[in-house]
Scaffold this active site. Sequence first.
Site, PDB file in Angstrom:
ATOM      1  N   CYS A 156      -2.582   8.328   3.123  1.00 57.46           N
ATOM      2  CA  CYS A 156      -2.361   7.897   2.077  1.00 57.46           C
ATOM      3  C   CYS A 156      -4.199   7.669   1.215  1.00 57.46           C
ATOM      4  CB  CYS A 156      -2.292   6.128   2.289  1.00 57.46           C
ATOM      5  SG  CYS A 156      -4.050   5.473   3.178  1.00 57.46           S
TER       6      CYS A 156
ATOM      7  N   GLU B 164       1.159  -0.978  -0.021  1.00 58.30           N
ATOM      8  CA  GLU B 164      -0.189   0.164  -0.004  1.00 58.30           C
ATOM      9  C   GLU B 164       0.876   1.342  -0.015  1.00 58.30           C
ATOM     10  OE1 GLU B 164      -3.720   0.101   0.051  1.00 58.30           O
ATOM     11  OE2 GLU B 164      -3.231  -2.262   0.261  1.00 58.30           O
TER      12      GLU B 164
HETATM   13  P1  NAP Z   1       8.680   4.735   4.862  1.00 55.82           P
HETATM   14  O1  NAP Z   1       9.921   5.236   5.055  1.00 55.82           O
HETATM   15  O2  NAP Z   1       8.690   4.288   3.199  1.00 55.82           O
HETATM   16  O3  NAP Z   1       8.086   3.751   5.689  1.00 55.82           O
HETATM   17  C1  NAP Z   1       7.019   2.822   5.956  1.00 55.82           C
HETATM   18  C2  NAP Z   1       8.132   1.419   7.076  1.00 55.82           C
HETATM   19  O4  NAP Z   1       8.818   1.100   6.717  1.00 55.82           O
HETATM   20  C3  NAP Z   1       8.336   2.179   8.289  1.00 55.82           C
HETATM   21  O5  NAP Z   1       7.873   1.093   9.106  1.00 55.82           O
HETATM   22  C4  NAP Z   1       9.993   1.798   8.303  1.00 55.82           C
HETATM   23  O6  NAP Z   1      10.779   1.520   9.363  1.00 55.82           O
HETATM   24  C5  NAP Z   1       9.576   0.500   7.216  1.00 55.82           C
HETATM   25  N1  NAP Z   1      11.422   0.564   6.766  1.00 55.82           N
HETATM   26  C6  NAP Z   1      12.380   1.823   5.751  1.00 55.82           C
HETATM   27  N2  NAP Z   1      13.227   0.777   5.484  1.00 55.82           N
HETATM   28  C7  NAP Z   1      12.913  -0.690   5.893  1.00 55.82           C
HETATM   29  C8  NAP Z   1      13.687  -1.507   5.516  1.00 55.82           C
HETATM   30  N3  NAP Z   1      14.726  -1.860   4.876  1.00 55.82           N
HETATM   31  N4  NAP Z   1      13.344  -2.974   6.472  1.00 55.82           N
HETATM   32  C9  NAP Z   1      12.197  -2.975   7.358  1.00 55.82           C
HETATM   33  N5  NAP Z   1      11.927  -1.877   6.953  1.00 55.82           N
HETATM   34  C10 NAP Z   1      12.271  -0.877   6.671  1.00 55.82           C
HETATM   35  O7  NAP Z   1       7.671   5.319   5.055  1.00 55.82           O
HETATM   36  P2  NAP Z   1       6.591   6.363   6.076  1.00 55.82           P
HETATM   37  O8  NAP Z   1       7.543   7.538   6.504  1.00 55.82           O
HETATM   38  O9  NAP Z   1       6.754   5.715   7.350  1.00 55.82           O
HETATM   39  O10 NAP Z   1       5.386   6.976   5.711  1.00 55.82           O
HETATM   40  C11 NAP Z   1       4.699   7.925   4.903  1.00 55.82           C
HETATM   41  C12 NAP Z   1       4.452   7.098   3.328  1.00 55.82           C
HETATM   42  O11 NAP Z   1       3.737   6.470   3.269  1.00 55.82           O
HETATM   43  C13 NAP Z   1       4.037   7.947   1.945  1.00 55.82           C
HETATM   44  O12 NAP Z   1       4.243   8.892   0.728  1.00 55.82           O
HETATM   45  C14 NAP Z   1       2.950   7.695   2.520  1.00 55.82           C
HETATM   46  O13 NAP Z   1       1.478   7.972   1.322  1.00 55.82           O
HETATM   47  C15 NAP Z   1       2.347   6.356   2.754  1.00 55.82           C
HETATM   48  N6  NAP Z   1       1.275   5.554   3.070  1.00 55.82           N
HETATM   49  C16 NAP Z   1       0.817   4.995   2.629  1.00 55.82           C
HETATM   50  C17 NAP Z   1      -0.645   4.419   2.546  1.00 55.82           C
HETATM   51  C18 NAP Z   1      -1.540   3.426   2.332  1.00 55.82           C
HETATM   52  O14 NAP Z   1      -2.070   2.490   2.409  1.00 55.82           O
HETATM   53  N7  NAP Z   1      -1.239   2.952   0.718  1.00 55.82           N
HETATM   54  C19 NAP Z   1      -1.114   4.645   4.091  1.00 55.82           C
HETATM   55  C20 NAP Z   1       0.100   5.519   5.091  1.00 55.82           C
HETATM   56  C21 NAP Z   1       0.877   5.650   4.399  1.00 55.82           C
HETATM   57  P3  NAP Z   1      11.201   2.976   9.848  1.00 55.82           P
HETATM   58  O15 NAP Z   1      10.527   3.818  10.586  1.00 55.82           O
HETATM   59  O16 NAP Z   1      12.317   1.885  10.941  1.00 55.82           O
HETATM   60  O17 NAP Z   1      12.126   3.535   9.311  1.00 55.82           O
END
Ligand code: NAP
Length: 680
Positions: free
Chosen positions: A292, A253
């Site tokens: 999102c 997502e």
């Molecule tokens: P993100 O930086 O992509 O991180 C998402 C998750 O991935 C976090 O828990 C992060 O942990 C983890 N992660 C990152 N690198 C990883 C790795 N190498 N191995 C395992 N886990 C890893 O996104 P975000 O900043 O939290 O969220 C914002 C984004 O999410 C926005 O772009 C938004 O559009 C999108 N979003 C989409 C939805 C949907 O349902 N489509 C819902 C909500 C948000 P850490 O925090 O520890 O780095």
Amino acid sequence: MKFKNYALGEWVAGSDEGQTLFNAINGEVIGTASSSGLDFGDMFTYARDNGYHLRNMTFHERGRMLKALALYLNSKKEDFYKTSWATGATRVDSWIDIEGGIGNLFAYSSLRRQFPNETFYVDGDLVGLSKTGSFIGHHIAVPKEGVAVHINAFNFPVWGMLEKIAVNLLAGVPAIVKPATITSYLTEHVVREIAASGILPKGSLQLICGSARGILDHVESQDVVTFTGSASTGRMLKSHPRLIDHSVPFNMEADSLNACILGQDAVPGTEEFDLFIKEIRKEMTVKAGQKCTAIRRIMVPENLMEDVQIAIGQALSKTTIGDPQIEGVRMGALAGKEQVAEVSSKVSELLKSSQLVYGSLDQFEVVGGDKTKGAYLSPLLLRNDAPFENMASHNVEAFGPVSTIMPYKELSDAVALAKLGLGSLVCSFVSNDRKAVRDFTIGAASHHGRIHILNRESGKESTGHGSPMPMLVHGGPGRAGGGEEMGGKRGVAHYMQRTAIQGSPSMITAITNQYQYGAKQVESEPHVFRKHFEDLVVGDTVTTHKHSVTETDITNFANVSGDNFYAHMDATSLEGTIFEQRVAHGYFVLSKAAGLFVDPKKGPVLLNYGIEEARFTKPVYPGMTIGVRLTVKEKVDQEKRSEDDIAKGIVKFLVDVYDETGDTVAIATILTMVKKRNQD
Ligand code: NAP
């Protein structure tokens, strides 16, 4: 404060200081989170080794467990609200996160009623595979024997976890949850309560608050990974070789550029115009636009651009920004300073081809909180007058209170613009014109996970553009990640293995515990209506006396029902029909069947409450003789709603009405409620 991880049934602090977590309102340090020293491999083994606790429970038991958990968390919700404040959330934002999350547990608990009281379920319909019916096929779905790994975004620390675990727990699969680190303290608070409640069996839930880098090195073929976050992280994780080597499903997502379109009929002064402006304001400011599903692109008929721009500006000007604990504050902070920097840089990128028409990156007032140390941003409305040329509006996501208005000429242009997002979670169309609504929806659906139609009829009760609903699919194609979650039963299926089963009807009946047509029928002694719920066995059958149908039956039934359709009443009218003589009413055949199979004396059967899948398969003419085989097809246990409720279950009976040649003339499933023993 050092926030801990929940691993192997213990609360474990990371072995180093890890990441510092800040209060988004005032910038104060609230603690640290680290996962150093955790052995992810051991966490997987622990979950897999204990997975049988959930797998051995039936859907009904798992559903009741979810309800108990929902009630328990509900009783603690005010404490969660207090913790949630530090994420920058207003009461309304936190309500979506906390009570929305708990609502998902309730919704999936209720969904148990759509499943049998078994550890698995039977999917779809029987498939005939042979001439005489001695070899058939069906499908069953059993829980996967692995782990659901949920990697979540920072914006919904509670909902993000609960909307996902509600589904895997109902399916009978344990979970490891990895919230985004910056807001993990709120998830940790909720998991502390879940663990303290003792409601979930051992191994059902583990939590990693710090980084989870390397977690995918441990996944195996029975596991399922879900990811919610940015498209770039999602793509990186999705290409992990272990996922490919072990064929592990990965549900993504990601960010999407959701659109809201104003219909050409929705001019100023209409209810639709007002609903549109309200929805835009709400979507831009709720959760400070960090949803999102938030509206990033606003498409407006070109002659209404000025009206819309002014109306949105006026609506946004009522948004008081600041500390959500202060009365009158409508929009809180972003999750952290990093997010403010990220959104600001995306806005700068967008401004290369759009103009800023409302708000400012630095000139805005903050009530309470700390404007410099907190993570504040004003709502920002951009305008792109050439949306087919300036493409940044369709592919740069500023994950905050930011949206762009753009003009369209014809409805087909609106459809084309909506698709330029290359796949979104949701799209709203605001219009009272049914033809436009239909044309838009059919035209744009291929590129959207959900289409929300708003008009004066639904305006009051609509759950809104931004709310994914537990019983509807959430996810979207392309840029939105190509994933699917929730969606009621559909979501549960993601955690189950669907297996085709083939064999004789009796063997398939033995596996499924649902009577399959053609399976062995055992004559019941006494009559099935004299047996209590516990004593009925699938396949128990009553073969009734016979009845010869007469013209008088048809005339009498026509008199009672008032159904004088020509084929029943007028033998001279049948030329050009499939009937050779006056035909008995199908409802007569079923009613007469009831007359044949019912045992009339008071007994365990309380009532008949419906008929399913009724078919009249062969005309019944005067002179033909009909008989019935009534067979126990399926039993569904029922919970008592209160102490003085009668203990009972639902019994589905197959009613097979056949003629003197043995051909089936009518077939139906009747639904009855049958008392359990010792209720008199
Ligand atoms: P993100 O930086 O992509 O991180 C998402 C998750 O991935 C976090 O828990 C992060 O942990 C983890 N992660 C990152 N690198 C990883 C790795 N190498 N191995 C395992 N886990 C890893 O996104 P975000 O900043 O939290 O969220 C914002 C984004 O999410 C926005 O772009 C938004 O559009 C999108 N979003 C989409 C939805 C949907 O349902 N489509 C819902 C909500 C948000 P850490 O925090 O520890 O780095």
